[in-house]
Motif scaffolding. Structure first.
Motif, PDB file in Angstrom:
ATOM      1  N   GLU A  86       0.839  -1.214   0.000  1.00  0.00           N
ATOM      2  CA  GLU A  86       0.000   0.000   0.000  1.00  0.00           C
ATOM      3  C   GLU A  86       0.869   1.256   0.000  1.00  0.00           C
ATOM      4  N   ARG A 127       2.446   9.410  -6.215  1.00  0.00           N
ATOM      5  CA  ARG A 127       1.548  10.531  -5.933  1.00  0.00           C
ATOM      6  C   ARG A 127       2.299  11.847  -5.967  1.00  0.00           C
ATOM      7  N   PRO A 128       1.564  12.938  -6.210  1.00  0.00           N
ATOM      8  CA  PRO A 128       2.238  14.244  -6.248  1.00  0.00           C
ATOM      9  C   PRO A 128       2.821  14.625  -4.891  1.00  0.00           C
ATOM     10  N   ILE A 129       2.125  14.316  -3.813  1.00  0.00           N
ATOM     11  CA  ILE A 129       2.629  14.637  -2.479  1.00  0.00           C
ATOM     12  C   ILE A 129       3.037  13.342  -1.799  1.00  0.00           C
ATOM     13  N   PRO A 169       0.834  11.430   7.192  1.00  0.00           N
ATOM     14  CA  PRO A 169       0.958  12.081   8.494  1.00  0.00           C
ATOM     15  C   PRO A 169       1.161  11.128   9.675  1.00  0.00           C
ATOM     16  N   ALA A 170       1.346   9.829   9.413  1.00  0.00           N
ATOM     17  CA  ALA A 170       1.218   8.831  10.483  1.00  0.00           C
ATOM     18  C   ALA A 170       2.177   9.035  11.662  1.00  0.00           C
ATOM     19  N   THR A 186      -6.835   5.413   7.013  1.00  0.00           N
ATOM     20  CA  THR A 186      -6.252   4.923   8.269  1.00  0.00           C
ATOM     21  C   THR A 186      -5.248   5.903   8.880  1.00  0.00           C
ATOM     22  N   MET A 187      -4.291   6.370   8.055  1.00  0.00           N
ATOM     23  CA  MET A 187      -3.217   7.200   8.604  1.00  0.00           C
ATOM     24  C   MET A 187      -3.688   8.604   8.950  1.00  0.00           C
ATOM     25  N   TYR A 188      -4.895   8.969   8.546  1.00  0.00           N
ATOM     26  CA  TYR A 188      -5.402  10.321   8.800  1.00  0.00           C
ATOM     27  C   TYR A 188      -6.400  10.354   9.950  1.00  0.00           C
ATOM     28  N   PRO A 191      -6.485  -0.567   0.806  1.00  0.00           N
ATOM     29  CA  PRO A 191      -6.059  -0.064  -0.512  1.00  0.00           C
ATOM     30  C   PRO A 191      -6.520   1.357  -0.806  1.00  0.00           C
ATOM     31  N   THR A 192      -5.621   2.161  -1.361  1.00  0.00           N
ATOM     32  CA  THR A 192      -5.985   3.435  -1.969  1.00  0.00           C
ATOM     33  C   THR A 192      -5.738   3.305  -3.463  1.00  0.00           C
ATOM     34  N   ASN A 222      -6.838  15.724   0.391  1.00  0.00           N
ATOM     35  CA  ASN A 222      -6.017  16.919   0.278  1.00  0.00           C
ATOM     36  C   ASN A 222      -4.606  16.596  -0.213  1.00  0.00           C
ATOM     37  N   ASP A 223      -4.100  15.407   0.168  1.00  0.00           N
ATOM     38  CA  ASP A 223      -2.757  15.003  -0.245  1.00  0.00           C
ATOM     39  C   ASP A 223      -2.751  14.355  -1.624  1.00  0.00           C
ATOM     40  N   VAL A 224      -3.927  14.127  -2.185  1.00  0.00           N
ATOM     41  CA  VAL A 224      -3.991  13.461  -3.495  1.00  0.00           C
ATOM     42  C   VAL A 224      -4.255  14.465  -4.603  1.00  0.00           C
TER      43      VAL A 224
END
Lengths: 317, 200
Positions: free
Chosen positions: A25, A32-34, A38-39, B82-84, B98-99, B132-134
């Motif tokens: 994952e 990705r662009p960014i 934030p984990a 999950t991470m957000y 999955p993303t 926002n990050d995508v």
């Protein structure tokens, strides 16, 4: 509670598969662009390197930064370590600075275990290579690369070729690949197989040409001359002839077989340039996968209230 | 690979009460599909993003219905949050899901987030941060199969399959054919929620 990653042997099959899936994952982040998640915001990861390393340190640094952790690099050269400070005092210093994880590379086998289990600090310890003992994140990235190319590793044949004696990569790979169901064959001259290899639960061979046609993966190891204090083989030329992977030997591989190398490689010694640059070679991909795997390790150890994988506190190997 | 572990298929206990069956779920999704098209005036720039695990098959089903009406495919993807999550540190590290961002990305698109249950609103807040990050969509809308109330953040859904007034001690579970071999929405009785908090 699980807190450390010291040995590839500490990982159960469930742990290892969770790490591989998590890495899968995280790998998509590179597109990705960014490239940031934030984990680990507000967590501090210290890279403590007592031995020279470029790719492992950079890989851990990139992994920690992409997870938004604060990274402190601490290498032996040019620090108080070169003035004779003990591992204990270094550890106490890092603890006082509030390190959540210490990624340690040390020339002495067992140094990460000491750091993790001596009770000097509360941080998680990740072994980034200790002496000739273990290098678990390298084994994970190797397994991840194989898994992406071959799918399930059950019953797959992996040949690990070269200086097994001085290789922490070989030992960690043997342990992890066994856990994942693969069959490992170590190929080396008798002088470069470690004492006690019978206990590793792997096959051994002195004859590379007999092993290659059946292998699904061929992993070449560098001859670690900096760790050699005796003559282990007559000449470089003879070693290359018997244990080097060249175009002629590559022609005997199965169509799907991949060629790997943990780096740094010595072209012309254990591997020829045409093999290293061929389309079977996944050596560059291993580096890319290294960042994703190390992100997975750091996330699963530090991302929650308690780690999801790794060694139980206080266990020793 | 083993099934995703975020939510185990619920084992119905005696106190489970079905509030939607397979035909109710199907009708609700069909209506949502039409409402999305009506609001968007067609397929233009539409992207559906399901929130794993159960939002993803719901997004696919809505996309299938839209395709049947409009005769053209609508891009579908998934967005793991999950991470957000704001409770990431409160529980052990959780597996990632999955993303998959559809080809063409989400910049300038009208993104419809799809989830199974809208509850506190915290998952949706996390999804907005993840998005926002995508990229930067032109607009973001929200479609849910069930809105059970009890919002803790100023968030509302644009398209709702069923408004379901609940009490906080009840737990709402969505079963989908893809994971649970049936389509249904269940309310577990008055007993306290038993670890089934993925809807929150």
């Amino acid at each position: 509670m699980k807190r450390h990653l010291l040995s590839a042997g500490d990982l159960t099959r469930d742990d290892a598969e969770l790490l591989l899936r998590t890495a899968e994952e995280l790998r998509s982040l590179a597109d990705r662009p960014i490239k940031k998640l934030p984990a680990l915001r507000g967590r501090t990861v210290v890279n403590l390197f007592f031995e020279d390393s470029t790719r492992t340190r950079i890989s851990f640094e990139a992994a920690a930064k992409r997870l938004s952790a604060d990274v402190i690099n601490f290498s032996a050269k040019g620090s108080s370590l070169s003035k004779g400070e003990s591992l204990k005092d270094t550890s106490l210093t890092l603890e006082a600075m509030g390190a959540d994880a210490v990624v340690v590379r040390h020339w002495a086998s067992g140094a990460p275990h000491l750091l993790a289990n001596a009770g000097w600090s509360k941080s998680s310890v990740v072994n980034a290579g200790d002496g000739t003992h273990e290098h678990p994140t390298q084994a994970l990235l190797d397994a991840f690369t194989m898994w992406r190319h071959l799918g399930n590793l059950d019953g797959r044949r992996v040949a690990i070729v070269g200086d097994v004696l001085h290789s922490r990569v070989a030992r960690s790979n043997a342990l992890l690949l066994k856990t994942l169901g693969a069959e490992v064959t170590l190929v080396a001259p008798p002088t470069l197989l470690p004492v006690g290899v019978e206990g590793w639960d792997v096959e051994t061979s002195y004859d590379l040409d007999a092993v290659l046609p059946k292998a699904d993966v061929v992993m070449m190891l560098r001859v670690q001359r900096e760790r050699m204090n005796a003559a282990f083989f007559p000449t470089v030329r003879e070693y290359s002839r018997r244990y080097g992977l060249d175009g002629r030997r590559m022609a005997n591989l199965q169509d799907h077989t991949i060629v790997m190398h943990p780096g740094p490689m010595i072209r012309g010694m254990e591997i020829t340039a045409d093999v290293a640059d061929s389309n079977r070679s996944v050596i560059v991909e291993q580096v890319t996968n290294g960042v994703a795997v190390r992100m997975a390790v750091l996330y699963l150890l530090l991302g929650g209230s308690e780690p999801a994988v790794g060694a139980t506190e206080g266990t020793n190997l | 690979m083993p099934a995703q572990s975020a939510a185990e298929p619920g084992t119905p206990t005696g106190s489970d009460r079905a509030v939607m069956d397979d035909r109710d779920v199907s009708r609700a999704l069909t209506r949502i599909a039409h409402e999305i098209l009506e609001r968007n005036k067609g397929l233009r720039d539409l992207v559906l993003l399901g929130i794993p695990t159960r939002g993803v098959p719901l997004a696919r089903r809505i996309a299938d219905r839209i395709a049947a009406v409009e005769g053209a495919e609508v891009p579908v993807g998934s967005l793991d949050v999950t991470m957000y999550r704001d409770d990431l540190r409160l529980r052990p590290a959780r597996p990632l899901l999955p993303t998959e961002i559809p080809h063409g990305g989400i910049d300038g698109k009208v993104v419809v987030l799809v989830d199974d249950v809208l509850f506190s609103g915290r998952t949706i807040r996390a999804a907005l941060d993840a998005m926002n990050d995508v990229g930067r969509p032109e607009a973001v809308r929200l479609a849910v199969l069930v809105d059970r109330g009890h919002r803790e953040l100023p968030i509302r859904a644009d398209f709702v399959g069923k408004n379901l007034p609940t009490s906080l001690v009840e737990s709402v579970r969505v079963h989908l054919d893809e994971f649970d071999d049936e389509d249904a929405v269940l309310i577990a009785g008055t007993s306290a929620p038993t670890g089934e908090e993925q809807t929150r």
